[in-house]
Design an enzyme around this catalytic site. Structure first.
Site, short mmCIF file in Angstrom:
data_model
loop_
_atom_site.label_atom_id
_atom_site.label_comp_id
_atom_site.label_asym_id
_atom_site.label_seq_id
_atom_site.Cartn_x
_atom_site.Cartn_y
_atom_site.Cartn_z
N ASP A 98 0.53 -1.14 -0.52
CA ASP A 98 0.14 0.28 -0.18
C ASP A 98 1.09 0.93 0.10
O ASP A 98 2.11 1.24 -0.60
CB ASP A 98 -0.73 -0.11 1.26
N HIS A 148 2.21 2.36 -2.77
CA HIS A 148 1.39 2.93 -4.03
C HIS A 148 1.98 4.16 -4.05
O HIS A 148 1.60 4.98 -3.84
CB HIS A 148 -0.14 2.41 -3.13
#
Ligand SMILES: *[C@@H]1O[C@H](CO)[C@@H](O)[C@H](O)[C@H]1NC(C)=O
Ligand SMILES: *[C@@H]1O[C@H](CO)[C@@H](O)[C@H](O)[C@H]1NC(C)=O
Ligand SMILES: *[C@@H]1O[C@H](CO)[C@@H](O)[C@H](O)[C@H]1NC(C)=O
Ligand SMILES: *[C@@H]1O[C@H](CO)[C@@H](O)[C@H](O)[C@H]1NC(C)=O
Ligand SMILES: *[C@@H]1O[C@H](CO)[C@@H](O)[C@H](O)[C@H]1NC(C)=O
Ligand SMILES: *[C@@H]1O[C@H](CO)[C@@H](O)[C@H](O)[C@H]1NC(C)=O
Ligand SMILES: *[C@@H]1O[C@H](CO)[C@@H](O)[C@H](O)[C@H]1NC(C)=O
Ligand SMILES: *[C@@H]1O[C@H](CO)[C@@H](O)[C@H](O)[C@H]1NC(C)=O
Ligand SMILES: *[C@@H]1O[C@H](CO)[C@@H](O)[C@H](O)[C@H]1NC(C)=O
Length: 498
Positions: A220, A243
């Site tokens: 993430d 991310h």
């Protein structure tokens, strides 16, 4: 008190001082007979007992976990303590695999109400999250269970985290909430790229947080910022997989405080989904984001290298027709080089109700590595952009190819719809300010906006000198005088902290 007694007292006092080593600190070894911790056993109790003694100590103290592997069901270290404490972990601490076995439902290791803590030692906090990622149903179940953060700091000041590895957290690796002056130095954060919700460091309601010389690779965000954060600095950080580094998402809650004063410098993004990102919810509450500076960034194989997204609407949990009310201003992206895996390398989707203001992009040298068209950029609702030393294609839609005929380049819809869609099985955390990771699934951008694009241009050092007054879908707000501002530098120094 008579003079003689005074002298005796003074002399005794000096003697005590003389025999007290200046840097003495009390040492609590969790494997000592007193605490009884042993490798390959659970040391929850030993560690908590050592903490109780350290916290009560009027002298600086060190809690020591020697090399070896130890089980830890969970520990929350609570202050206030009398003196600084160093938790020196040389060994590896392992969490239970089953979420339900962790002592607290949302925290494996927690630090609360503390000043002058040091977490050090070269050891590893192994969250053993694999099972929990599999069981994670947070994208369908709002009351999902997987919320065990590896290490939380709540109401902690003047603290250093150095030479520590956080591995395979069940949820976020580090969560920093309501803290002042925290430095991460030479930390390593690792989880597989397909692990779920394993954000590296999430920071909210905190000031003066530095992350330096740190490597973060997760499933993430590498670093995400919630509301009420200021004076943050991230330098020499490598991010990937993951991310990217994200400001937000913001605007999802009432009464959010501003995010201001963030320097992200000398960061390498490697195979991340996003690079430099700011995101806010549409149909949102108000908020303020300003003084955000991404500088000296290397992108390697990044999907969305530079992105401001004010229509961030995963799960379709919101109404994109109502604009975001979060105001974004004084933002810069400078000296950013490398490769993009989608053609739309610079993408600003700002709010039409509160346009982005004072956005600078300069020294952008990105190349597209795929074959679906040419590299391109788009800006919507950006007021006062400053663009310099950027190829035509990345100059924010403010380039009209008058003399050349770029037919292909003007079919951005194709590349957009294909490339801006995150694959179905990828999920993403909404970095909210409630410390509560929410689940997000695929997101799509519906807007098909005019962009500028072109073949890899040889026309470096482009100075944008005119706006496109009738073309609202591009940088209609761009004003020539903004370009002049670039040469002067348009923002004030950041409060002198850096
Ligand atoms: C941390 O600093 C803040 C702001 O200076 C202060 O209000 C808070 O009491 C401090 N926390 C502790 C645990 O001392
Ligand atoms: C921040 O914390 C560190 C470590 O405790 C301390 O040395 C430093 O003086 C603090 N900085 C400020 C500005 O308080
Ligand atoms: C990061 O590393 C550099 C060089 O090793 C060092 O000078 C710097 O102080 C480190 N940063 C922090 C915040 O410790
Ligand atoms: C950058 O960080 C890495 C660790 O991630 C460290 O080995 C290196 O020394 C740092 N470089 C500088 C110049 O601080
Ligand atoms: C910048 O970061 C890279 C790794 O990301 C590191 O090798 C380099 O030494 C850093 N430079 C400075 C000045 O910190
Ligand atoms: C990016 O990551 C790959 C795979 O982990 C690695 O081989 C490569 O050296 C990295 N590139 C940079 C520039 O850090
Ligand atoms: C590029 O990034 C993707 C993930 O976005 C990854 O699957 C792929 O292996 C990377 N390619 C290289 C050459 O590192
Ligand atoms: C233009 O940008 C590139 C990076 O993209 C940088 O290396 C170069 O120094 C910049 N040139 C000027 C004149 O600022
Ligand atoms: C943005 O920068 C301008 C010019 O330096 C300054 O006047 C303005 O107050 C800044 N805006 C915010 C919200 O900080």
């Amino acid at each position: 008190m008579d003079q003689k007694l005074m002298n005796v007292l003074t002399i005794s006092f000096l003697l005590v001082l003389a025999f007290t080593p200046v840097h003495s600190s009390v040492f609590f070894d969790v494997t000592s007979a007193k605490y009884g911790g042993k490798p390959n056993t659970d040391i929850t109790k030993a560690l908590l007992n050592a903490w109780t003694d350290a916290c009560a100590s009027p002298w600086e103290s060190t809690i020591y976990v020697p090399k070896g592997t130890y089980g830890l069901k969970g520990a929350i270290f609570v202050g206030h303590c009398k003196a600084p404490i160093e938790l020196q972990v040389e060994g590896t601490l392992q969490a239970p695999e089953e979420t339900g076995q962790v002592t607290s439902p949302d925290t494996w290791v927690g630090f609360r109400y503390l000043n002058r803590l040091t977490l050090s030692g070269g050891g590893t906090f192994d969250g053993r999250g694999a099972l929990s990622w599999k069981q994670n149903d947070c994208n369908t179940n709002k009351n999902c269970k997987s919320r065990v953060v590896n290490i939380r700091f709540d109401f902690v000041n003047d603290t250093i985290i150095k030479d520590i590895t956080s591995l395979d957290s069940k949820n976020f690796h580090f969560n920093v909430f309501a803290c002042n002056n925290i430095t991460f130095q030479h930390a390593t954060i690792t989880a597989p790229g397909d692990s779920v919700n394993t954000d590296g460091i999430h920071i909210a309601r905190s000031t003066m947080v530095t992350v330096a010389n740190t490597s973060i690779g997760t499933g993430d965000d590498c670093i995400s910022l919630g509301d009420g954060t200021s004076q943050l600095k991230f330098t020499n950080v490598t991010c990937g997989p993951g991310h990217g580094i994200s400001i937000g998402s913001l605007g999802g809650h009432r009464d959010e405080q501003p995010v201001t004063g963030v320097i992200i410098k000398n960061v390498t993004f490697n195979s991340t989904q996003n690079g430099a990102r700011i995101k806010t919810w549409p149909g949102s509450y108000g908020g303020l984001v300003s003084d955000i500076h991404y500088e000296d960034i290397i992108m390697v194989n990044v999907s969305n290298p530079i992105i401001i997204d004010q229509e961030y609407c995963p799960w379709n949990l919101c109404n994109k027709k109502i604009p975001s009310k979060v105001k974004i201003s004084n933002v810069s992206f400078k000296n950013i080089k490398g490769t993009s895996t989608t053609p739309l390398a610079v993408n600003f989707i700002c709010s039409w109700s509160v346009p982005c203001e004072n956005v600078e992009i300069s020294g952008i040298d990105l190349t597209y590595t795929g074959h679906k068209g040419f590299i391109s950029s788009q800006c919507s609702n950006v007021k006062l952009a400053t663009i310099a030393n950027v190829t035509k294609a990345l100059a924010c839609g403010n380039y009209s190819p008058a003399s050349k005929n770029h037919t292909e380049a003007h079919s951005p819809e194709i590349s957009r719809s294909e490339n801006q869609t995150v694959s179905k099985n990828q999920t993403e955390t909404v970095a909210g300010n409630r410390n509560e990771p929410a689940r997000v699934d695929q997101r799509k951008y519906r807007r098909l906006l005019m962009t500028s694009s072109g073949p890899e241009s040889d026309d470096r050092f482009l100075r944008v000198t005119s706006s496109a007054p009738n073309n609202r879908s591009t940088c209609g707000w761009l004003q020539p005088r903004a370009i002049v501002q670039l040469l002067r530098g348009f923002w004030l120094p950041l409060h002198g902290w850096f």
